[in-house]
Design an enzyme around this catalytic site. Structure first.
Site, PDB file in Angstrom:
ATOM      1  N   CYS A 107       0.814  -1.226   0.000  1.00  0.00           N
ATOM      2  CA  CYS A 107       0.000   0.000   0.000  1.00  0.00           C
ATOM      3  C   CYS A 107       0.841   1.267   0.000  1.00  0.00           C
ATOM      4  O   CYS A 107       0.302   2.373  -0.118  1.00  0.00           O
ATOM      5  CB  CYS A 107      -0.986  -0.021   1.164  1.00  0.00           C
ATOM      6  SG  CYS A 107      -2.296  -1.246   0.900  1.00  0.00           S
ATOM      7  N   CYS A 120     -13.966   0.372   7.732  1.00  0.00           N
ATOM      8  CA  CYS A 120     -13.044  -0.170   6.715  1.00  0.00           C
ATOM      9  C   CYS A 120     -13.112   0.637   5.425  1.00  0.00           C
ATOM     10  O   CYS A 120     -14.195   1.063   5.003  1.00  0.00           O
ATOM     11  CB  CYS A 120     -13.420  -1.614   6.391  1.00  0.00           C
ATOM     12  SG  CYS A 120     -13.420  -2.708   7.824  1.00  0.00           S
ATOM     13  N   LYS A 138     -10.735   5.865   3.532  1.00  0.00           N
ATOM     14  CA  LYS A 138     -12.010   5.460   4.130  1.00  0.00           C
ATOM     15  C   LYS A 138     -13.202   5.780   3.237  1.00  0.00           C
ATOM     16  O   LYS A 138     -14.122   4.963   3.119  1.00  0.00           O
ATOM     17  CB  LYS A 138     -12.163   6.176   5.490  1.00  0.00           C
ATOM     18  CG  LYS A 138     -13.452   5.891   6.226  1.00  0.00           C
ATOM     19  CD  LYS A 138     -13.499   4.460   6.654  1.00  0.00           C
ATOM     20  CE  LYS A 138     -14.888   3.888   6.753  1.00  0.00           C
ATOM     21  NZ  LYS A 138     -15.597   3.708   5.502  1.00  0.00           N
ATOM     22  N   HIS A 163      -9.823   3.315  -2.156  1.00  0.00           N
ATOM     23  CA  HIS A 163      -8.473   2.772  -2.002  1.00  0.00           C
ATOM     24  C   HIS A 163      -8.132   1.751  -3.089  1.00  0.00           C
ATOM     25  O   HIS A 163      -8.183   0.558  -2.869  1.00  0.00           O
ATOM     26  CB  HIS A 163      -8.365   2.127  -0.614  1.00  0.00           C
ATOM     27  CG  HIS A 163      -7.015   1.606  -0.255  1.00  0.00           C
ATOM     28  ND1 HIS A 163      -5.841   2.144  -0.738  1.00  0.00           N
ATOM     29  CD2 HIS A 163      -6.644   0.569   0.548  1.00  0.00           C
ATOM     30  CE1 HIS A 163      -4.810   1.455  -0.246  1.00  0.00           C
ATOM     31  NE2 HIS A 163      -5.266   0.496   0.521  1.00  0.00           N
TER      32      HIS A 163
END
Lengths: 386, 386
Positions: free
Chosen positions: A83, A207, A329, A333
């Site tokens: 990431c 998540c 969030k 992502h």
């Protein structure tokens, strides 16, 4: 080292992008970045590219970028660092321009997490991100391995589920007015606390979504930046930090040493400290991780992140807005794109052009923490002078 | 740009390395590289690392390198660029040192092609290397896609199967006396021609083996190189070239434009031309590819490679020895390691320390062509002065 500037930035809306494959997302993103260059830039002026992609769903990444974007006459390197991929791609391109070998570079990050060639490929991606012999068979994929950290962090510092929820509420709120965000909806503390559990302490609203998307930056040496804009944003610091891969080897679960190392390197290179930062885009893959980031990045003392989120300081309008874009969030992502997209947001903030514009920030910080909480990248940008 | 030197190099034997996992191969390789440094180097002197790995069999590559090698306090970037991964890692590390940001870097390449987590993983690796929508379903994995090129090349230039076999015979012969080679056995033209067919025009003895292995270089800026050795090898040129991904889009099957672009960039940076090269390690993943490499790298005119191999010029003792190490064909081919291992061989040749030592070469060239014949990397090294 030569100074390096960001002279253009662009992205595409994050979300479930079943409408476009990688070969469509990449050229659209590049076109948006080129269109953002004040005085114009032809793609033939780009001398090299770095492509951050974590999950390879459509063949040879560097080749796909070059071929789909009409960049067949320049070198293209794929960077993968879990990431932290996006900000590590920024780092490598920055060093290459600083060397004098090239003057203009493209950094592009992209992933299609919603489009996997096969179920086995998906699980291979999950295995790629952690120790395959021990942690993976134990089920320590992303939600679970971050949950181990955040649960211990909450225990040690008496952090309540409500504190985690406040992060989600803030970042969802910011995303509502961001047209490229994946989840443009308000949530309340009550909703976050009542959401179905994923893995304690995270409910589904703690998540990040899995997103498709792409983001791009155009970097130029100080020597040529004024060909492209009178308002360049400066890359002042790039840092990358590592940590042990297996969770059994983590000495302290309440901090991410990879982040502290990356931040130290980036602050040192920029010649500033945490108190100088005016706006930050940090890695909030899970709500509680943003709280740990506050501490690891030096925005507050150890254990004080709950006070910082309670105070409202990290909201838009606060003393240190964090994730004005909506963050992972709520903006979304796509891992390879995430770090680059953070820098796109900072580029716009530092030039006064952001959708959720802050009041004249000077210093911006972008931050990723990824893989088995084993790698972090930090980029520090400075606003145009004068 | 600052000058960059190679001050150390090491590797491990290529082959079926079921005896060691990635976490063993990497630290052993690093230890061998450190041990090769004339005046000594501590691993704490390494300031950054670039890790070339194509096939990820054991979790987060950068983290695995940092963790297994005790390099947790420096940045580690994973580079992936198909079979050009190794020389692209050399290129990125060279640019970073040239920038002035760091003085000492590790470049390490490794792969374990004989150890796949699952059958599906293996096919994902194959899919990763080519267009997933068109070429992959047609069966254009590595042997087949190179076979399309070489078959057309043979047709256009009246190249005979015997010419391909001569490459295999030469490279196998060189490997016999290379203690780290995977296939240390002589073969004859008759054996190569009679070997079981893989895909026309390649029999099994025309094909590189799939190998496990790792190789490492220690790079240093000119400013600090003399701390480590009085005989540094100089990185004079680094080039990377791309080409279209789909075979239906290749304009001319008898040449690899990626190679010509990478070579042009590297020669230009080094300020030399093909006639200056004294020794080359080129990408002979399949025998006939070495012939095409001769032409794309400028070692002879188009169509004249058969004359070059017939003449014996590319044997050890000839005017331009190619693959004195045994090449991919016989030394072996762990893709992430291959380009780095080529530079390890050149480092030893240019310092007069190689197992198959040539007569005082000055200029060495390393070359990869990979993926869907869509990416090439070339590195040019110069012998120590005086």
């Amino acid at each position: 080292m030569r100074d390096v500037a960001v002279v253009g930035a662009g992205m595409v809306p994050f979300g479930e992008r079943f409408d476009q494959g990688m070969k469509e997302l990449l050229p659209v993103t590049l076109a948006n970045a080129l269109a953002s260059v004040d005085k114009g830039m032809e793609r033939s002026e780009i001398q090299a590219a770095w492509f951050g992609q974590l999950q390879t769903s459509d063949g040879h990444p560097a080749g796909v970028l070059a071929d789909s974007c009409g960049l067949l006459d320049i070198p293209v390197t794929r960077i993968e660092n879990q990431c932290a991929t996006g900000n590590d791609a920024v780092r490598n391109a920055t060093l290459a321009i600083a060397s004098g070998a090239i003057d203009v570079a493209l950094v592009i990050g992209a992933d299609k997490t919603r489009e996997t060639p096969s179920v086995s490929t998906f699980w291979d991606w999950m295995g790629l991100a952690r120790d395959r012999g021990w942690d993976y068979p134990l089920g320590l994929i992303a939600p679970a391995n971050f949950a181990l950290h955040v649960a211990r962090y909450m225990h040690e510092y008496d952090v309540r589920p409500e504190h985690l929820a406040m992060v989600a509420v803030k970042n969802h709120h910011n995303a509502v007015t961001n047209p490229i965000a994946h989840l443009r909806m308000e949530v309340t503390v009550e909703q976050v606390l009542a959401a179905p559990r994923v893995v304690g302490p995270f409910g589904v609203l703690d998540c990040t979504p899995q997103s498709d998307g792409a983001a791009a930056l155009l970097l130029a040496s100080a020597e040529v930046a004024d060909r492209y804009t009178d308002h360049p944003v400066w890359v002042r610091g790039v840092g990358l930090g590592l940590d042990r891969v297996m969770h059994a080897h983590k000495a302290d679960m309440t901090t991410f040493p990879a982040t502290t190392k990356a931040a130290k390197a980036a602050y040192s290179m920029a010649g500033i400290g945490p108190s100088d930062i005016d706006v930050a885009e940090v890695h909030d893959c899970f709500s509680g991780v943003e709280l740990m980031d506050y501490e690891d990045l030096g925005f507050c003392e150890r254990g004080d992140a709950k006070k910082l989120i309670e105070s409202g300081a990290t909201k838009i309008g606060g003393s240190l807005p964090v994730n004005p874009s909506g963050g992972l969030k709520a903006k979304g992502h796509p891992p390879g794109a995430t770090g680059v997209a953070q820098c796109v947001e900072l580029f716009e903030q530092l030039r006064g052009e952001a959708c959720n514009q802050l009041d004249s920030p000077r210093w911006g910080l972008a931050h990723n923490i990824g893989g088995p909480t084993a790698v972090s990248a930090v980029t520090i940008l400075e606003a145009p002078r004068g």
